[in-house]
Scaffold this motif. Structure first.
Motif, PDB file in Angstrom:
ATOM      1  N   LEU A 152       0.608  -1.594   0.412  1.00 48.20           N
ATOM      2  CA  LEU A 152      -0.062   0.424   0.590  1.00 48.20           C
ATOM      3  C   LEU A 152       0.998   1.048  -0.245  1.00 48.20           C
ATOM      4  O   LEU A 152       0.412   1.945  -0.812  1.00 48.20           O
ATOM      5  N   ARG A 154       3.485   1.417  -1.657  1.00 46.25           N
ATOM      6  CA  ARG A 154       4.360   1.736  -2.301  1.00 46.25           C
ATOM      7  C   ARG A 154       3.171   2.273  -3.433  1.00 46.25           C
ATOM      8  O   ARG A 154       3.573   3.107  -4.196  1.00 46.25           O
ATOM      9  N   SER A 155       2.828   1.866  -3.454  1.00 41.29           N
ATOM     10  CA  SER A 155       0.696   1.909  -4.700  1.00 41.29           C
ATOM     11  C   SER A 155       0.670   4.038  -3.970  1.00 41.29           C
ATOM     12  O   SER A 155       0.441   4.532  -4.706  1.00 41.29           O
ATOM     13  N   LEU A 157       2.603   5.606  -2.547  1.00 43.21           N
ATOM     14  CA  LEU A 157       3.830   7.191  -3.099  1.00 43.21           C
ATOM     15  C   LEU A 157       3.080   7.148  -4.792  1.00 43.21           C
ATOM     16  O   LEU A 157       3.668   8.328  -5.074  1.00 43.21           O
ATOM     17  N   ALA A 158       2.642   6.230  -5.048  1.00 38.56           N
ATOM     18  CA  ALA A 158       2.871   6.199  -6.584  1.00 38.56           C
ATOM     19  C   ALA A 158       1.874   7.589  -6.910  1.00 38.56           C
ATOM     20  O   ALA A 158       1.838   7.632  -8.050  1.00 38.56           O
ATOM     21  N   ALA A 191      -8.077   5.176  -0.347  1.00 34.69           N
ATOM     22  CA  ALA A 191      -7.449   3.654  -0.535  1.00 34.69           C
ATOM     23  C   ALA A 191      -7.028   3.542   1.381  1.00 34.69           C
ATOM     24  O   ALA A 191      -7.480   2.095   1.217  1.00 34.69           O
TER      25      ALA A 191
END
Lengths: 201, 201
Positions: A152, A154-155, A157-158, A191
DNA sequence: AGCATAAACTGAGCGGTGTTCAATAAAAAT
DNA sequence: ATTTTTATTGAACACCGCTCAGTTTATGCT
């Protein structure tokens, strides 16, 4: 001339990185040059290439420093944070990128030739920042979902990164978006909510 | 030599854009050069600068063409889409970026000098793609929330873009993310669900 | 002290870049 | 046949990353 020894090798390396960092902040990635860095510290081009293998090498060192400063900035702002630490993280991301435009963009403008992996040292410098994020995200997840934290983080952050890029490169201006930061935060909240996080708002 | 007139001005412009597009796809943004484009079409450097004001100008023309091809590709794949058109859009985005790495990255690597606005022509070429997205997102929103579509489309575009950038520039490799596309789609679904969208899955 | 070795530093040189513009050659107009 | 217009060139300029023979200085050794 010859040996001057006003500086040790390490000092010289730091001197170059420092001047490079300043130059990069001033002129941006595509106007950055080794010759100009040399001029600014009173050495010649050759010296730069005695200390660094290539311009790629120097760029990595400079970007690595940017990452450390960035992580420090975010860590400090987390110290006197209110309850909604996630909102503060998103704001910090945007804030750093906006007030260090050239430095921040250089991180992503610079790319190594295909196939060449990022050196460990650089990877670790980047890791400092992402570790902070992972920790904060884990903290808002319920205990039985803490294992989702790495993916989560990583996502998200993206997600924030994408909004930030569009804010800085003019894409959002073209699309009439006037609150990139707000939009990013909204996506992050959704999210996290979907993952069962409990956030103070 | 002098007037050759093997081509009209417009043909020549298209010839240059075409060769430039090919070169860009082959070598990527930072190895792209006007001299090489000229060589490939059998003209000299000067001719490039007679047709285009600057390399920035040429890059915009080339990136504009990339956008048109991209929009066409996505439009075509939407024609024989199943029920979940949103998933197909996300997949198309990743697919185009991955299989046209250099062309796709050049769109974001190239930046005009600060203050110079993007020409209308280019803005319109970009608009074709975003218009498709906005339409598809509006289509899955309930009628009483259709007004959210523009903002949501921008934000979801940024979300997917962020994941795609990280997938291609090595950030995700560094962070051990092995399914960038899946993560992006998950974020998009959550955001659409939060907006009350009804998606076939 | 003198000398040899090692280390630090230089900058001209190579092959590239974007960009300009006087010169040129060919077509079109007269 | 001659002028005018137009298309095209490519050497020249100031920059770039990068190399490496050569120079200068510090250090170690006798």
């Amino acid at each position: 001339m010859g040996r001057r020894s006003d500086h040790t090798r390490d000092e010289l390396e730091q001197l170059i990185i420092g001047a490079g960092h300043t130059l990069l902040a001033e002129v941006g990635y595509h106007r950055f040059s080794a010759r100009e860095v040399a001029k600014r510290i009173g050495y010649s081009v050759g010296t730069i290439y005695n200390v660094f293998d290539s311009l790629d090498d120097l760029m990595l060192a400079i970007n690595g420093r940017t990452f450390l400063i960035w992580a420090e900035t975010i860590a400090r702002s987390l110290q006197n944070a209110g309850l909604d630490r996630i909102a503060l993280l998103v704001a910090s991301y945007f804030d750093f990128a906006t007030s260090n435009r050239n430095l921040w963009m250089a991180i992503y403008d610079h790319r190594l030739p295909a196939g060449v992996p990022l050196p460990d040292r650089y990877a670790r410098q980047r890791g400092v920042l992402t570790d902070i994020l992972r920790g904060e995200i884990a903290a808002v997840l319920p205990e039985d979902r803490r294992d989702l934290a790495p993916a989560l983080a990583r996502s998200l952050l993206a997600t924030v990164h994408g909004h930030c890029v569009f804010a800085l490169n003019g894409t959002f201006a073209l699309l009439d978006e006037r609150d990139p930061h707000g939009a990013a935060l909204a996506r992050v909240r959704e999210a996290l909510a979907a993952a069962g996080a409990h956030i103070a708002v």
